[in-house]
Design a protein around this motif. Structure first.
Motif, PDB file in Angstrom:
ATOM      1  N   LYS A  84       0.835  -1.209   0.000  1.00 43.58           N
ATOM      2  CA  LYS A  84       0.000   0.000   0.000  1.00 43.58           C
ATOM      3  C   LYS A  84       0.868   1.257   0.000  1.00 43.58           C
ATOM      4  CE  LYS A  84      -3.422   2.514   2.704  1.00 43.58           C
ATOM      5  NZ  LYS A  84      -4.061   2.651   4.005  1.00 43.58           N
ATOM      6  N   THR A  85       1.915   1.263   0.835  1.00 41.72           N
ATOM      7  CA  THR A  85       2.815   2.412   0.910  1.00 41.72           C
ATOM      8  C   THR A  85       3.543   2.611  -0.413  1.00 41.72           C
ATOM      9  OG1 THR A  85       3.143   1.992   3.269  1.00 41.72           O
ATOM     10  CG2 THR A  85       4.727   3.429   2.217  1.00 41.72           C
ATOM     11  N   ALA A  86       3.970   1.515  -1.034  1.00 35.37           N
ATOM     12  CA  ALA A  86       4.665   1.614  -2.321  1.00 35.37           C
ATOM     13  C   ALA A  86       3.752   2.208  -3.386  1.00 35.37           C
ATOM     14  CB  ALA A  86       5.155   0.232  -2.757  1.00 35.37           C
ATOM     15  N   ASP A 106       0.617  10.791   4.133  1.00 35.67           N
ATOM     16  CA  ASP A 106       1.820  10.007   4.327  1.00 35.67           C
ATOM     17  C   ASP A 106       2.215   9.867   5.789  1.00 35.67           C
ATOM     18  OD1 ASP A 106       3.323  11.293   1.294  1.00 35.67           O
ATOM     19  OD2 ASP A 106       2.047   9.568   1.607  1.00 35.67           O
ATOM     20  N   ALA A 107       1.522  10.526   6.688  1.00 36.94           N
ATOM     21  CA  ALA A 107       1.848  10.410   8.107  1.00 36.94           C
ATOM     22  C   ALA A 107       1.502   8.997   8.587  1.00 36.94           C
ATOM     23  CB  ALA A 107       1.070  11.442   8.922  1.00 36.94           C
ATOM     24  N   PRO A 108       2.379   8.391   9.386  1.00 38.29           N
ATOM     25  CA  PRO A 108       2.070   7.039   9.870  1.00 38.29           C
ATOM     26  C   PRO A 108       0.871   7.043  10.803  1.00 38.29           C
ATOM     27  CG  PRO A 108       4.038   7.907  10.939  1.00 38.29           C
ATOM     28  CD  PRO A 108       3.643   8.896   9.896  1.00 38.29           C
ATOM     29  N   HIS A 176      11.183   7.225   1.528  1.00 37.30           N
ATOM     30  CA  HIS A 176       9.940   6.857   0.842  1.00 37.30           C
ATOM     31  C   HIS A 176      10.100   5.562   0.043  1.00 37.30           C
ATOM     32  CE1 HIS A 176      12.214   8.902  -2.276  1.00 37.30           C
ATOM     33  NE2 HIS A 176      11.381   8.417  -3.189  1.00 37.30           N
ATOM     34  N   ILE A 177      11.350   5.238  -0.311  1.00 32.40           N
ATOM     35  CA  ILE A 177      11.616   3.969  -0.998  1.00 32.40           C
ATOM     36  C   ILE A 177      11.905   2.874   0.029  1.00 32.40           C
ATOM     37  CG2 ILE A 177      13.238   2.772  -2.531  1.00 32.40           C
ATOM     38  CD1 ILE A 177      13.644   5.495  -3.945  1.00 32.40           C
ATOM     39  N   VAL A 181       9.985  -1.012   1.039  1.00 33.79           N
ATOM     40  CA  VAL A 181      10.896  -2.147   0.814  1.00 33.79           C
ATOM     41  C   VAL A 181      11.111  -2.925   2.110  1.00 33.79           C
ATOM     42  CG1 VAL A 181      13.302  -2.750   0.281  1.00 33.79           C
ATOM     43  CG2 VAL A 181      12.065  -1.150  -1.199  1.00 33.79           C
ATOM     44  N   VAL A 182      11.344  -2.183   3.221  1.00 31.57           N
ATOM     45  CA  VAL A 182      11.561  -2.835   4.521  1.00 31.57           C
ATOM     46  C   VAL A 182      10.301  -3.577   4.962  1.00 31.57           C
ATOM     47  CG1 VAL A 182      11.930  -2.407   6.990  1.00 31.57           C
ATOM     48  CG2 VAL A 182      13.409  -1.314   5.304  1.00 31.57           C
ATOM     49  N   LEU A 183       9.137  -2.938   4.826  1.00 32.78           N
ATOM     50  CA  LEU A 183       7.881  -3.577   5.239  1.00 32.78           C
ATOM     51  C   LEU A 183       7.603  -4.844   4.423  1.00 32.78           C
ATOM     52  CD1 LEU A 183       5.513  -0.513   5.760  1.00 32.78           C
ATOM     53  CD2 LEU A 183       6.698  -1.845   7.499  1.00 32.78           C
ATOM     54  N   ILE A 184       7.789  -4.749   3.108  1.00 33.83           N
ATOM     55  CA  ILE A 184       7.568  -5.920   2.251  1.00 33.83           C
ATOM     56  C   ILE A 184       8.578  -7.015   2.601  1.00 33.83           C
ATOM     57  CG2 ILE A 184       7.728  -6.766  -0.140  1.00 33.83           C
ATOM     58  CD1 ILE A 184       6.548  -3.987  -0.976  1.00 33.83           C
TER      59      ILE A 184
END
Length: 199
Positions: A84-86, A106-108, A176-177, A181-184
């Motif tokens: 979703k973030t990507a 974009d705020a968590p 933002h990249i 990537v870390v979450l996935i």
């Protein structure tokens, strides 16, 4: 309070949650300049970690709410959030859309931080349960108190790293990249290591 148990609790928390500092720093970088960022991250981190502790404490008393086979599927949470973030990060937007959404999209959010914390700590439950079970009620209480205090330290460390000039500059350029990537990556790692879907 037994200083030995406190030391063990600090060490156990640090070893099982070291990767959370990077995730927290990425969340802080993503929400930089937004008013509710710190509150949302603190609330989400505590909510997610409280869920981990609740399951671990219950399991230590013999009540297993989350079957062992279900733990690997927690990886779906960060995986979905990462995708979703990507999509939000890389989809084309008009200038007007950027202006309208830059104040909060974009705020968590509390739920997102809690979900990532819970999923990333799902494997911690397996470590905490035997420790809690052998520590007794008094020892378990010490572990829980120390862990909850250290959550605040972890959040502060994540914020500290995200606000250091060199790190902040790198995170603002690449965060933002990195975040999706870390979450996935975390999601896939949890799924694969746990053997979810026969992986």
């Amino acid at each position: 309070m037994n200083l030995g148990i406190i030391g063990q609790a600090v060490a156990l928390f640090a070893v099982t949650n070291i990767d959370d500092i990077l995730i927290l720093a990425l969340f802080f970088a993503r929400g930089a300049g937004r008013r509710d960022t710190t509150r949302n991250i603190v609330a989400g981190q505590y909510l997610g970690f409280a869920g981990i502790l609740a399951v671990a404490v219950a399991a230590a008393f013999g009540a297993t709410f989350l079957p062992d086979e279900a733990v690997p599927y927690l990886g779906l949470l960060p995986l979905a959030l990462g995708i979703k973030t990507a999509v939000q990060t890389w989809r084309p937007r008009t200038d007007n859309a950027d202006d309208e959404t830059s104040t909060g999209e974009d705020a968590p959010g509390i739920a997102a931080v809690a979900a990532v914390t819970l999923a990333n700590g799902g494997d911690n439950i397996g470590v905490y349960v035997p420790v809690f079970a052998t520590a007794g009620v008094g020892g378990m209480s010490v572990y829980v108190i120390v862990f909850l205090l250290l959550v605040a330290v972890w959040v502060a460390a994540g914020r500290f790293f995200a606000t250091r000039p060199i790190i902040a500059k790198a995170l603002s350029r690449w965060g933002h990249i990195l975040l999706p990537v870390v979450l996935i990556g975390i999601g896939l790692l949890i799924l694969i290591e746990g053997g979810a879907f026969g992986l």
